[in-house]
Design a protein around this motif. Sequence first.
Motif, PDB file in Angstrom:
ATOM      1  N   ARG A  45     -83.952-114.681  -0.950  1.00 23.77           N
ATOM      2  CA  ARG A  45     -84.983-113.652  -0.922  1.00 23.77           C
ATOM      3  C   ARG A  45     -85.861-113.893   0.302  1.00 23.77           C
ATOM      4  NH1 ARG A  45     -89.738-111.901  -5.285  1.00 23.77           N
ATOM      5  NH2 ARG A  45     -90.237-109.968  -4.183  1.00 23.77           N
ATOM      6  N   GLU A  78     -90.984-117.459  -2.483  1.00 24.23           N
ATOM      7  CA  GLU A  78     -91.044-116.194  -3.197  1.00 24.23           C
ATOM      8  C   GLU A  78     -90.587-116.406  -4.642  1.00 24.23           C
ATOM      9  OE1 GLU A  78     -92.197-113.279  -1.819  1.00 24.23           O
ATOM     10  OE2 GLU A  78     -92.708-114.603  -0.151  1.00 24.23           O
ATOM     11  N   LYS A 114     -86.241-113.046  -8.737  1.00 28.84           N
ATOM     12  CA  LYS A 114     -86.293-111.679  -9.266  1.00 28.84           C
ATOM     13  C   LYS A 114     -85.406-111.475 -10.488  1.00 28.84           C
ATOM     14  CE  LYS A 114     -87.554-108.354  -6.880  1.00 28.84           C
ATOM     15  NZ  LYS A 114     -87.767-107.164  -6.026  1.00 28.84           N
ATOM     16  N   LYS A 144     -84.357-106.652  -2.868  1.00 26.65           N
ATOM     17  CA  LYS A 144     -83.723-107.551  -3.826  1.00 26.65           C
ATOM     18  C   LYS A 144     -83.255-108.809  -3.103  1.00 26.65           C
ATOM     19  CE  LYS A 144     -82.045-104.002  -7.042  1.00 26.65           C
ATOM     20  NZ  LYS A 144     -80.844-103.504  -7.795  1.00 26.65           N
ATOM     21  N   MET A 145     -82.591-109.663  -3.834  1.00 26.49           N
ATOM     22  CA  MET A 145     -82.052-110.888  -3.246  1.00 26.49           C
ATOM     23  C   MET A 145     -80.658-110.635  -2.688  1.00 26.49           C
ATOM     24  SD  MET A 145     -83.426-113.729  -6.019  1.00 26.49           S
ATOM     25  CE  MET A 145     -82.599-112.970  -7.422  1.00 26.49           C
TER      26      MET A 145
END
Length: 939
Positions: free
Chosen positions: A422, A436, A439, A472-473
């Motif tokens: 991320r 971070e 998610k 998103k990742m």
Amino acid sequence: MKKYIYLLCVLSFVLTACRDDKFGSEESSGSAALKLKFNTSNNMSRAVSSDEEERRIQNAYVFIFNQDGTKVFGRFYDGINQQNTYQIEIKDIPAGSDKTIAVIANINTAIFDLTTADLEAITTQPDLLALTSRMQDGFIERGSQFLMSGTTTADLTANTTNPVNVPLKRVDAKIRFNVTTAEGVTFTPLDWQVVTVPQIVNVLPTEVQGQFEFEGNYFNSSWNNFEITATNTNTFAFYVPENKVNPRKTIPAVGTYAGQYALREKQEKMPNSDGSVTNGAYEYADERATHVKFRGNIHYIIGSGKEVSADVTYTVHLGAVTGVNDYNSLRNHFYTYNVKIVSVDDIIVEVESTTQGEPSPGSEGDVVLAKEVLEFDAHNEVFKTVFHQSDIDQSLTWNISTPFSKGAENENPKDYEWICFRINTKTRTTYNGDFEKYKGDNGVYTDAELAVTGNTHPLDKYMADINTGNDKMLNIKQLINILKECKRRYTDNGTNSGTLFDSADEIVFTTFLKDFYYEVNPENTTETEENGLWKKFVNTEKRVLNILSNLKYSADHMSTKTTALYSIRQASIQTMYNKEAAENFTAWGTEMIQDENRYQFETQRIRANRTYDDKDNGRANTINMWMASSGSEEWDTYINSAKWEMQAAYNAAKYKCMRLNRDMDGNGRIDENEVQWYLASINQLTDLWIGENSFDPQARLYKRSTWEESLQWYASSTVLDKDEEGILWNKTYRDNPDILWSSEGSSIGKLTGAGAIDGAIVYYRCVRNLGIPKNAAKTVRPDDFATYDEATRTITLTRLDAKSIRGFKTSEELDDHNERDVRGYNKPWKAFKINSTTHGNNLSWQTVIARSKPGGRNPVCPAGWRVPNQRELALMYSKMPRNSTSWPLTDHFAKSSFSFNPVGGDRIGFSVKNEGGVFYLLHNNSNEIGGVRCVQDID
């Protein structure tokens, strides 16, 4: 690899009767007496078994043959139990010349199948010369059960007592490997294996070479761990029956000796249609030649500043004493192989060879040259990866090596989704250094979401999502694609505009490594969970992802070379469970590289009086410990996600396993199914000791070479007592957990037994279930590796890994040993039975040990039974009911002494108190009087 092997201390002691004259070839009239002395040779130096055991004569069968080979005498002598030498007198033997006297010692053991009945059936000398014996299992340890034999010829004069000496030689060879490295090179051993061990041996020596058929007469040992020594020497040793075998083909006497020696491991190469080759049989070594494989990791820094990390496997054929064409391991010899690892240059040469050159055929491995090698444990982890524009090239890609997949991106390996990225937020023009947040497992882009649409590159979609906060990742495939496009634009435009590079020409990602666990096989097309899938990925080599890399193979695809920016390496989960067992069962395992810091169990008193008192189910304890029934706890309460560190109020052993887990659905709350790594229960800590020989040495609870009493408390999640303050609604609590003294192996007690709760600092150990779905209820616990049948008083260990099982079965007392014995005496056999009553009641530990010697005259235990070792007693303590029926005496002793007890010290051995009150280290007090729950190895 540059490999140097020295053979040292090749010992063979052969004592023969000295003779000058012969009486002739005729039998004489009259009878003679014989004063027969048979003796073992000197011991085989540094022991696998002890010196005394290698020399012990427990029993013997004596033969006397006439010159024509007819038997004139045969008798079994039992209960000898002498070291080195034993003497008997035999009368009324027909006098004459050239009599052959043969002695076979140490029969009727659990190692070889040779019995008294086999020897009673011998009627002629040729019968005895042809006699063979077979090992009853794949043993490479012996204990005190060394089959020996010897012969001599003598002229027996009538009406005289004739002295005759018969030297006894063990049918085994002993082998020791010492692995050292050049300065600056680190070798971290994984394990070793003996390949093609003879299971059958001639009882008497023979000059015939390679006499046994290959099929059914040879076996491979299990993989075993290196020994742990005080000097951190990488060493191991084992026994093999004599193996005399001719080479398949003679190595030419051309070139250097080192070059000739390397050919001992050369294999035939069979060409494939794609230009690669497949390895066939050994070209020069016979298929019956015994050899050793050992594995590990080599690490060093080269002149360019790059780190070299190589997972290697080395093969060494035994022999080479009389030359490169010698593959023999002779009986009663001790061979020392000193292997020095200098580099992995030969593997690199093989990979880069255009002529299929192979400088060191016995060396194979995956070599990585990386700007940075990052090592991680088996659990979830968070770290940063930084990519500078100068590191990125359009030809670079990624490659992986896992238990399920191996290869580069163009080979389409499936197992790459265990790591994701991320992008960090920017502070003005540079990336922020904080992490971070994760998610969630579903917070990774699908390939469709980042597909090329028209002339739009996925980078544009990704940058748009970043700008709106909807990013998103990325998985590794997507990451490399985006990095390459950033570099292309940077090169074309001469600026970082339209790219992700910051003002320092860098892109920074928070990188999320998933725990080394698989619910489904990534190479399967179905999404169903395989039964026993965990057996494929525990106790394996590290899984590796190389980023911005290229990959080359050797011609036989057994070795690789990778250059990379990052080499990310993750240790596998370590377990003591038997992953070779065909039975499907659940299990649990532990992290490898434990936190070496110590903490208070908890930093503050709490108002909640939750219950977590299960001795076996650490996960249920941990969930109850961390979470209220409402499940309202937030990850941020306990963990600072920007640093992925515990919040100050929770930086305690009680909570440390929390950071090994992850917010898998990304909702910010701690859900039960997100508690996968948990604090071990007290019996799980004991089990880590029972099975520690199955682990990588880094994963063991106690790794010091001296005793540090105040530094080795491991706190469990089992809390039976609490310190309580206040009244009514104002009460607060502090846990008093059960703890394990790791320097003592498996002694346990309460934290208050180690000092004040407030001031005590402890270690902790996090473990994880295997084969249990992540959404399973907390009450579901793994199967046990040890089963106890109360009706038969039997403990069975078929689910325990072979490395934690004693390498030999015995019906006699174990030799004296301590709890950290490397010879196997403090391991259990595959199954053992517990005697229905106690023996040696009202004795001290010292008296019990003095009377409990192999073959002793006044043993405490009945015939065929013995005093349990410390691990066997620990298994009994954790599996048997803790009541007066199981534990009726004041003390119940183990055979093992305490390794760290100083000379004249009081900490002598181990015991279980009455009614199973505690498993503890004896202090040589006058009130420590008890007896033994005797045990018996069974099939």
